[in-house]
Scaffold this motif. Structure first.
Motif, PDB file in Angstrom:
ATOM      1  N   MET A 191       0.846  -1.167   0.000  1.00 28.06           N
ATOM      2  CA  MET A 191       0.000   0.000   0.000  1.00 28.06           C
ATOM      3  C   MET A 191       0.898   1.238   0.000  1.00 28.06           C
ATOM      4  N   LYS A 223      -7.999   4.006  -2.375  1.00 23.80           N
ATOM      5  CA  LYS A 223      -8.836   3.340  -1.384  1.00 23.80           C
ATOM      6  C   LYS A 223      -9.509   4.349  -0.451  1.00 23.80           C
ATOM      7  N   GLU A 260      -4.699   7.027   0.308  1.00 26.91           N
ATOM      8  CA  GLU A 260      -4.295   5.629   0.458  1.00 26.91           C
ATOM      9  C   GLU A 260      -4.538   4.931  -0.880  1.00 26.91           C
ATOM     10  N   ALA A 297      -3.768   1.558  -3.524  1.00 23.77           N
ATOM     11  CA  ALA A 297      -3.500   0.125  -3.531  1.00 23.77           C
ATOM     12  C   ALA A 297      -2.061  -0.167  -3.940  1.00 23.77           C
ATOM     13  N   THR A 298      -1.548   0.571  -4.941  1.00 21.40           N
ATOM     14  CA  THR A 298      -0.198   0.303  -5.443  1.00 21.40           C
ATOM     15  C   THR A 298       0.521   1.607  -5.766  1.00 21.40           C
ATOM     16  N   ASP A 338       5.802   4.219   1.378  1.00 18.82           N
ATOM     17  CA  ASP A 338       5.397   2.818   1.454  1.00 18.82           C
ATOM     18  C   ASP A 338       4.712   2.635   2.795  1.00 18.82           C
ATOM     19  N   ASN A 339       3.673   1.817   2.843  1.00 15.93           N
ATOM     20  CA  ASN A 339       2.910   1.621   4.075  1.00 15.93           C
ATOM     21  C   ASN A 339       2.747   0.125   4.336  1.00 15.93           C
ATOM     22  N   ASP A 383       1.233  -5.705   4.775  1.00 13.94           N
ATOM     23  CA  ASP A 383       1.081  -5.795   3.320  1.00 13.94           C
ATOM     24  C   ASP A 383      -0.348  -6.170   2.926  1.00 13.94           C
ATOM     25  N   GLY A 384      -1.316  -5.617   3.664  1.00 12.41           N
ATOM     26  CA  GLY A 384      -2.721  -5.813   3.362  1.00 12.41           C
ATOM     27  C   GLY A 384      -3.368  -7.041   3.971  1.00 12.41           C
TER      28      GLY A 384
END
Length: 114
Positions: free
Chosen positions: A1, A38, A54, A56-57, A87-88, A102-103
């Motif tokens: 994310m 998102k 936020e 997705a990629t 990067d999250n 990573d989700g």
């Protein structure tokens, strides 16, 4: 994310809450269509405005924050915004009492505390 932080420096006092709420609500017409977005948090402070996005990629974020994006924003607000992409890898959601890496949900580490 990917998390994007957009800051729009504005002079003067903090913008009126109701004005910002209406302007932001109107802007959702644009942002609800952005591929891979998102969530978007609309921000207001004494230093100006902005948003937390936020995605997705990274590819989705970079597609939105393309070469013409800063010019478009400057046309809307009269100033050039700053953009930082992060990067999250880990999210703590206290409302849902969950942690995601990573989700994917993982066991919250505090459950192991005794």
């Amino acid at each position: 994310m990917i998390i994007a932080l957009v800051q729009i420096p504005l002079d003067g006092p903090k913008r009126d809450h109701d004005f910002v709420a209406q302007q932001s609500l109107d802007a959702t017409r644009i942002f609800h269509k952005v591929k891979g977005l998102k969530r978007k948090y609309f921000l207001n402070s004494e230093a100006g405005g902005g948003g937390i996005y936020e995605f997705a990629t990274r590819e989705d974020a970079e597609a939105w924050f393309n070469e013409g994006w800063a010019d478009w924003m400057e046309g809307r607000f009269g100033v050039r915004p700053t953009l930082t992409l992060f990067d999250n890898p880990v999210v703590l959601d206290n409302e849902a009492a969950e942690v995601r890496v990573d989700g994917a949900p993982v066991a919250p580490p505090w459950l192991d505390e005794t």
